[in-house]
Structure formats: C-alpha cells, structure tokens
Write an enzyme that holds these catalytic residues in place. Structure first.
Site, PDB file in Angstrom:
ATOM      1  N   ASP A  39       0.826  -1.214   0.000  1.00 62.48           N
ATOM      2  CA  ASP A  39       0.000   0.000   0.000  1.00 62.48           C
ATOM      3  C   ASP A  39       0.866   1.272   0.000  1.00 62.48           C
ATOM      4  OD1 ASP A  39      -2.437   1.330   0.075  1.00 62.48           O
ATOM      5  OD2 ASP A  39      -3.204   0.200   1.789  1.00 62.48           O
ATOM      6  N   TRP A  68      -2.870   3.234  -5.677  1.00 62.60           N
ATOM      7  CA  TRP A  68      -4.164   3.872  -6.001  1.00 62.60           C
ATOM      8  C   TRP A  68      -4.134   4.668  -7.317  1.00 62.60           C
ATOM      9  CZ3 TRP A  68      -2.427   6.767  -1.241  1.00 62.60           C
ATOM     10  CH2 TRP A  68      -2.405   5.934  -0.125  1.00 62.60           C
ATOM     11  N   GLY A  69      -3.214   4.339  -8.218  1.00 65.42           N
ATOM     12  CA  GLY A  69      -3.172   5.055  -9.500  1.00 65.42           C
ATOM     13  C   GLY A  69      -2.258   6.274  -9.504  1.00 65.42           C
ATOM     14  N   ASP A  95     -10.078   3.613  -3.268  1.00 69.42           N
ATOM     15  CA  ASP A  95     -10.773   2.478  -2.638  1.00 69.42           C
ATOM     16  C   ASP A  95     -12.224   2.339  -3.101  1.00 69.42           C
ATOM     17  OD1 ASP A  95      -8.418   2.490  -1.282  1.00 69.42           O
ATOM     18  OD2 ASP A  95      -9.327   2.206   0.688  1.00 69.42           O
TER      19      ASP A  95
HETATM   20  C1  GAL Z   1      -6.023   1.447   1.520  1.00 65.22           C
HETATM   21  C2  GAL Z   1      -6.143   0.411   0.437  1.00 65.22           C
HETATM   22  C3  GAL Z   1      -7.239  -0.556   0.831  1.00 65.22           C
HETATM   23  C4  GAL Z   1      -6.887  -1.195   2.155  1.00 65.22           C
HETATM   24  C5  GAL Z   1      -6.616  -0.128   3.210  1.00 65.22           C
HETATM   25  C6  GAL Z   1      -6.072  -0.732   4.497  1.00 65.22           C
HETATM   26  O1  GAL Z   1      -5.021   2.344   1.202  1.00 65.22           O
HETATM   27  O2  GAL Z   1      -6.416   1.016  -0.794  1.00 65.22           O
HETATM   28  O3  GAL Z   1      -7.450  -1.526  -0.175  1.00 65.22           O
HETATM   29  O4  GAL Z   1      -5.757  -2.017   1.983  1.00 65.22           O
HETATM   30  O5  GAL Z   1      -5.699   0.832   2.747  1.00 65.22           O
HETATM   31  O6  GAL Z   1      -5.846   0.234   5.476  1.00 65.22           O
END
Ligand code: GAL
Length: 392
Positions: free
Chosen positions: A126, A161-162, A183
């Site tokens: 992430d 996230w792109g 998300d």
């Molecule tokens: C976001 C991610 C989600 C999930 C989340 C966990 O940044 O896009 O899919 O993993 O964090 O905190």
C-alpha cells in the site's frame, strides 16, 4: 514466476477491516474449499491491514498480533497451504500502514525475508503515510527487489491507487498487479466509476502484470468495512462482477464467503464469466458503444430525457475464435443498450454472423448478422458469448 491470468482470491479488508483473526482466515479458507471457490480458481487468501503489533521486535521484525493470530503466521500459512490455497499478506511503502501499523519504509528487505519465512505467496503493498521527500517509484522498485531477494516466489500486488499512472511503469518494476484507483465502496456509483475510469488503460494490462481495480464488494449488501451509500442490489452485483470479468481485472473477493447468499455465490462461481476473465489471450475489451441513452421523461408524451454516459457495450476477443459481449445500463432508467456488429468489424455484407449464448444462464439466443441490442433495467447488465458462423 509467471502470472499468466488475472489473480483470483479473497481479501479481508472490504468486509472485516481491523476485525481479523486466525479463526477468520481458517474458516474462510475452509469455506472456500468446501463451497467450490478453490476449484473455480480463487487461490489467494490475503490478510489485509491490521494484522501486526504496533511496534517491531528487538531485531526490527514485524510481529503478528498474538491476540488476533495466537499461532503465528507460519502455522496459519501452513493451514492455508494444506487446503491447497496460496497465502497473502499486506504491508505498505510508507512509514505506517493506512490503519497506523508499522510499515515497510526502509525495512523492505527484512520484511520481505520475514514474509518469505512465513510462507507468504502474495504481498499487497500500500501507499499510506509515505514521506513527501521520498520517491514512490523507487520504493516500489525496492520492495520488488526485496521480494526477489527473499528466496521465495511472492506475487507483488502494488497498491498506490493510480498515483503517477502506474499502468505506464509498474510492470517494468517487476510488479504482478497494480491498483489503479482509489478504494471501492459497496455502492453502484463507486464501482461503476472505478471501472469506467480505467477503460482506456486495460490495453496496458495483461500477462505477468494486471490492472487491479480493487477487491469486489459482491455479497456485502451494505455490511462491513467499506459500506457507504446505498447498498448494492443483486443486479448491481451482477453488473460489478460482469465488468471485472469483461475487463480482465484481478478477482479478489471482498465479501464474507462463509455467508455468501445463493445468488452471489452462483454469480462469482459462474464458469462462463470466469472463463472470460481468465481467457489465456488476456486481451482488453474493445469499447463498441459508450454514450448516451434515452428514456421518456415524467410528464408529456414528447418529453424525453437523456443520460449522457449511461450505455456501455464491451466486445472482447477470446481465445479459440470466441468472443464475449458485455452490455451495461449504467443509467437510472430502463434503456436500450446497442451493439452493432459493424462496430466490432462485422458489417452486414461480410456474410458472417454470430451465434449468441447468454454467458450467465447458458441460454442459446440464436444467430444474428447485423445487430443485437438489449433493453436493460437500470444498473443491469448482460453478457453474451459469440461464435462466428456463416450468415443464413
Ligand atoms: C487502503 C487500500 C485498501 C486497504 C486499506 C487498508 O489504502 O487502498 O485496499 O488495503 O488501505 O488500510
């Protein structure tokens, strides 16, 4: 390692968020085995954020939360492997994960080694709490190399996230899939806008590295960690799953597979939809129609309204001279969604027709040679399989 078709599996985040445990992962794996998900191709069982203690140990290693995971990660991965699945975990390129747990910035090599020792086969990586002075691409490159140095084949699921158009460079860093969007939330607007935002980028998705438009919410019905807005209906879940299959996106289930209702279970196990998603040629669909749809307005006979981006028809070349056609009514009213065969390279004069089958129900729809439109209810979809035949 070779990742030749879009990865398929399950991830804990969408439904469970912080509420994860050894018990959850074991019972999920068991259910997925017993109910036919593994046989259908869902191989990766992935623990997302919130699995560790808040601090590393004396050797700088990540530590699983002993309350949530009392047997440790190796025992859990052994259990998952013994059932025939692959085991996935989560970390982050920043200094803390999105939920505030320790993360891999400047610990890439020690963390990759730890994951390898635990028998991890898939790492979701992430992008939260990333230092503004650091360079994102370089940090994804670093984790990619750390995984390669770990001594184990680990699928690298990069999740920024792109940011900075990863479809242009993430593959070159060795990643096997990359999140291209923010998300998902468990509502129609969220998943449809995510899918539409990536239509033009799927030409850069394919064998060894797939565009990941996020975990599915099929079966959540407004319960769980990413419930926001009006929960989806059965028809909307079908549209979501059909979009992911037509696009050839990774299929990571986010619902509680232990309690999936009959409709959603049948949907995500549908052999034809999965065959389209997993087609060995990995071609993106061609946009045969994207545009406005019309419907009668509320008052006068001559009054009609249009919905500018309400209709979408995707046409996809599959292996073995087969084709898939996906019709999507993304508008809030019943509308006719068109498909004119000439748009896919088959004008009437070609003498070639298409024999059509409904991919979901298996119903034979006959032979057509010029067009095949469908009137669809709001937010509904239809997917066909097609084969070329001589025009009658
Ligand atoms: C976001 C991610 C989600 C999930 C989340 C966990 O940044 O896009 O899919 O993993 O964090 O905190």
């Amino acid at each position: 390692m070779n990742i030749l078709t879009p990865p398929m599996g399950w991830n804990s985040w969408n439904t469970f968020g912080n509420d994860i445990s050894d018990e959850l992962i074991r019972t999920t794996a068991r259910a997925m085995k017993d109910r036919g998900y593994l046989d259908a191709g869902y191989r990766y069982i992935v623990i997302d954020d919130c699995w560790s203690l808040m601090e590393r140990d004396g050797q700088g290693r990540l530590v699983p939360d002993p309350v949530k995971f009392p047997h440790g990660m190796k025992a859990l991965s052994d259990y998952v492997h013994d059932l025939g699945f692959l085991f996935g975990m989560y970390s982050c390129a920043g200094v803390r994960t999105c939920a505030g747990y320790p993360s891999s910035f400047d610990h890439e090599f020690i963390d990759a080694k730890t994951f390898a020792e635990w028998g991890v086969d898939y790492l979701k990586y992430d992008f939260c709490n990333f230092p503004s002075s650091a360079e994102g691409k370089n940090r994804y490159a670093t984790m990619s190399m750390a995984l390669k140095a770990s001594g184990r084949d680990i699928l690298f699921a990069a999740c920024n996230w792109g940011t900075d158009k990863p479809w242009q460079w993430m593959k070159s860093l060795g990643a096997h899939m990359y999140r291209s969007t923010g998300d998902i939330q468990d509502n129609f607007k969220s998943f449809s806008s995510i899918a539409l935002s990536q239509l033009d980028n799927f030409c850069m998705s394919g064998q060894e590295c797939f565009n990941d438009i996020d975990m599915l919410t099929v079966g959540m019905y407004g319960k769980g960690n990413v419930a926001l807005g009006r929960a989806c209906t059965d028809e909307e879940y079908q549209t979501q799953f059909a979009l992911w299959c037509m696009l050839g996106a990774p299929l990571m289930l986010g619902g509680d597979v232990r309690a999936m209702n009959g409709f959603c279970e049948k949907l995500v196990l549908n052999r034809n939809l999965l065959r389209i998603n997993q087609d060995s040629e990995c071609r993106p669909p061609y946009v045969a129609y994207r545009g406005r749809v019309f419907y009668n307005g509320p008052d006068a006979e001559n009054h009609w309204e249009e919905y500018p981006d309400g209709g979408l028809t995707l046409f996809r070349h599959l292996s073995g001279n087969e084709f898939a056609i996906g019709y999507f009514n993304l508008s809030p009213r019943p509308a006719e969604i068109p498909f004119t065969f000439a748009d896919a390279g088959l004008p009437y004069g070609s003498g070639v027709a298409l024999a059509l089958t409904d991919a979901i129900t298996g119903e034979e729809l006959g032979v057509r040679r010029d067009y095949c439109n469908f009137r669809l209810e709001p937010h509904c979809s239809r997917v066909l399989l097609a084969r070329m035949v001589q025009a009658p």
